[in-house]
Design a protein around this motif. Sequence first.
Motif, PDB file in Angstrom:
ATOM      1  N   LEU A   1       0.869  -1.178   0.000  1.00 55.17           N
ATOM      2  CA  LEU A   1       0.000   0.000   0.000  1.00 55.17           C
ATOM      3  C   LEU A   1       0.900   1.221   0.000  1.00 55.17           C
ATOM      4  CD1 LEU A   1      -2.433  -1.093   2.855  1.00 55.17           C
ATOM      5  CD2 LEU A   1      -3.124  -0.785   0.469  1.00 55.17           C
ATOM      6  N   SER A   2       0.616   2.196  -0.835  1.00 56.37           N
ATOM      7  CA  SER A   2       1.446   3.399  -0.802  1.00 56.37           C
ATOM      8  C   SER A   2       1.308   4.124   0.526  1.00 56.37           C
ATOM      9  CB  SER A   2       1.122   4.321  -1.980  1.00 56.37           C
ATOM     10  OG  SER A   2      -0.250   4.353  -2.283  1.00 56.37           O
ATOM     11  N   ILE A   3       0.136   4.059   1.152  1.00 57.34           N
ATOM     12  CA  ILE A   3      -0.051   4.719   2.437  1.00 57.34           C
ATOM     13  C   ILE A   3       0.744   4.035   3.548  1.00 57.34           C
ATOM     14  CG2 ILE A   3      -2.094   3.416   3.228  1.00 57.34           C
ATOM     15  CD1 ILE A   3      -3.199   6.143   4.193  1.00 57.34           C
ATOM     16  N   ALA A   4       1.126   2.771   3.332  1.00 59.13           N
ATOM     17  CA  ALA A   4       1.952   2.060   4.311  1.00 59.13           C
ATOM     18  C   ALA A   4       3.439   2.287   4.061  1.00 59.13           C
ATOM     19  CB  ALA A   4       1.639   0.565   4.272  1.00 59.13           C
ATOM     20  N   GLY A   5       3.771   3.118   3.069  1.00 64.98           N
ATOM     21  CA  GLY A   5       5.155   3.477   2.826  1.00 64.98           C
ATOM     22  C   GLY A   5       5.861   2.663   1.766  1.00 64.98           C
TER      23      GLY A   5
ATOM     24  N   ASP B   1      -5.716   3.916  -0.339  1.00 63.15           N
ATOM     25  CA  ASP B   1      -5.161   4.949   0.533  1.00 63.15           C
ATOM     26  C   ASP B   1      -6.255   5.879   1.037  1.00 63.15           C
ATOM     27  OD1 ASP B   1      -2.727   3.835  -0.057  1.00 63.15           O
ATOM     28  OD2 ASP B   1      -2.074   5.438  -1.390  1.00 63.15           O
ATOM     29  N   GLU B   2      -7.168   6.241   0.137  1.00 58.11           N
ATOM     30  CA  GLU B   2      -8.255   7.140   0.534  1.00 58.11           C
ATOM     31  C   GLU B   2      -9.185   6.464   1.543  1.00 58.11           C
ATOM     32  OE1 GLU B   2     -11.818   9.869  -1.418  1.00 58.11           O
ATOM     33  OE2 GLU B   2     -10.215   9.069  -2.675  1.00 58.11           O
ATOM     34  N   LEU B   3      -9.465   5.163   1.335  1.00 60.41           N
ATOM     35  CA  LEU B   3     -10.271   4.442   2.320  1.00 60.41           C
ATOM     36  C   LEU B   3      -9.597   4.473   3.688  1.00 60.41           C
ATOM     37  CD1 LEU B   3     -11.481   1.262   0.369  1.00 60.41           C
ATOM     38  CD2 LEU B   3     -12.844   3.261   1.013  1.00 60.41           C
ATOM     39  N   ALA B   4      -8.278   4.340   3.705  1.00 65.27           N
ATOM     40  CA  ALA B   4      -7.549   4.348   4.975  1.00 65.27           C
ATOM     41  C   ALA B   4      -7.500   5.741   5.586  1.00 65.27           C
ATOM     42  CB  ALA B   4      -6.134   3.816   4.754  1.00 65.27           C
TER      43      ALA B   4
END
Length: 476
Positions: free
Chosen positions: A6-10, A20-23
């Motif tokens: 996940l890009s939001i996880a780095g 990412d938006e859901l997160a």
Amino acid sequence: MRFDCLSIAGHPIVETPNLDELALRGVRFDRAYSATPSCVPARAALLTGQSQRLNGRVGYQDRVPWNYSATLPGELAKAGYHTQCVGKMHTYPARNLLGFHNIVLHDGYLHHNRNKHSIPVQEHYDEVDDYVQWLRERVPDADMLDLGLDCNASTVARPWHLPEKLHPTNWTVTQSIDFLRRRDPSKPFFLMMSFVRPHPPFDPPQAYLDLYEDLDIPDPVVGDWAQTEFPGQQGLLSTTSEGIVPTRRLKKAMAAYYALITHIDHQIGRFLQVLSEYGERENTIILFTSDHGELLGDHHLFRKTLPYEGSARVPFIVNDAGNHLGLSRGTVCNEVVEMRDIMPSLLEAAGVAIPDTVDGDSVWKLAQKSTLENPSAWRNYLHGEHSSGNNSNHWITNGKEKYIWFSQTGKEQYFDLINDPHELHNAADDEDQQERISYWRSVLIHELEGREEGYSDGQRLIVGCRPVSVLSHVYS
């Protein structure tokens, strides 16, 4: 799908804008695991809300009947929900409804339902798979083997050869959107949208492969404990669970795996748009997760079933656009959650009683604003396992440490996940860790006491007991 893709996880490469938006507008659980990380047992935990000890699936075994008194879709159906699964079920019989009102099935390429010489006609994929029938209406004589890729060929990749709209990922969303059209509008709905990918075969549409194929993809992580010699060079085979794979092939497989994830992400975005068009986005709770990961060359290993992070740790995102549950949006929870927690969570969100058969727990107490300052009690650790021949294993983690015991050899591993998140150093022999290892070993001794395999007598772990994939009470 691995936990870290996940890009939001780095992740430095993977792009997942919709997830990412859901997160960002929900809660991401960073220490989510699949306690028995392969398709069948993970889905048993998800659909029953039970640990592997209760649901009896402690390894991978096909063609064992699924007879459970209470399931997530069944309880929701009894409470008045219109329930449907689109995509992968991987139960037995293949079209077992498990409480759903309807399933639109695509289990992918499963060896056991292609072997014409060993299965009843009504279980052959030609009979049970809805996607294959749909595809052949559009492409006569099409088959899931047309690309020459096996369902577990984790080292071989090539682009999808047909128009993107015919890909199984697109089909899953197309059929899910059709469910929004055909559902009973007088009832709330429960939809399980179940993608086969990014599980092999690695066959993304060309446009998605193009996003990654020319990038400088980081090498897999390799621990100081990893095997480096492979007699016969298993890595040269097209299907392998271990080995040193030729660099060009490995990097293409990694690119294709990441491409499949971005493809899924974009198709989830497509579904969310239509959900909004039907006026249900603000009234729908979404939970995104995976049944297991993919080692993808980490420690020269591939596929799943092993206790390492790439195999057993999974993404887990909850989103409540209408804020009905009072979530602490945009936060990351580091408590250990698992597949068994999905059923009680969704039943609680729907206001449906949780059956006594469930031993998972609802995650909302970890994700709500009202409990952040005074968090509710949660599990102190998770016991995971997988029956897998000489690699049969048991493991304990609290999200900060991990203890592993291989039941057939007695080999132990210990990882400090805070200081060594990639499991690069096996500290099982480190003098300064012996107290922690002894503690976790005692926890596992307790967990396995009374198990039919004989792994523990309550005082010690017993090496060499015959592993089973399904506990005997499943057959009774």
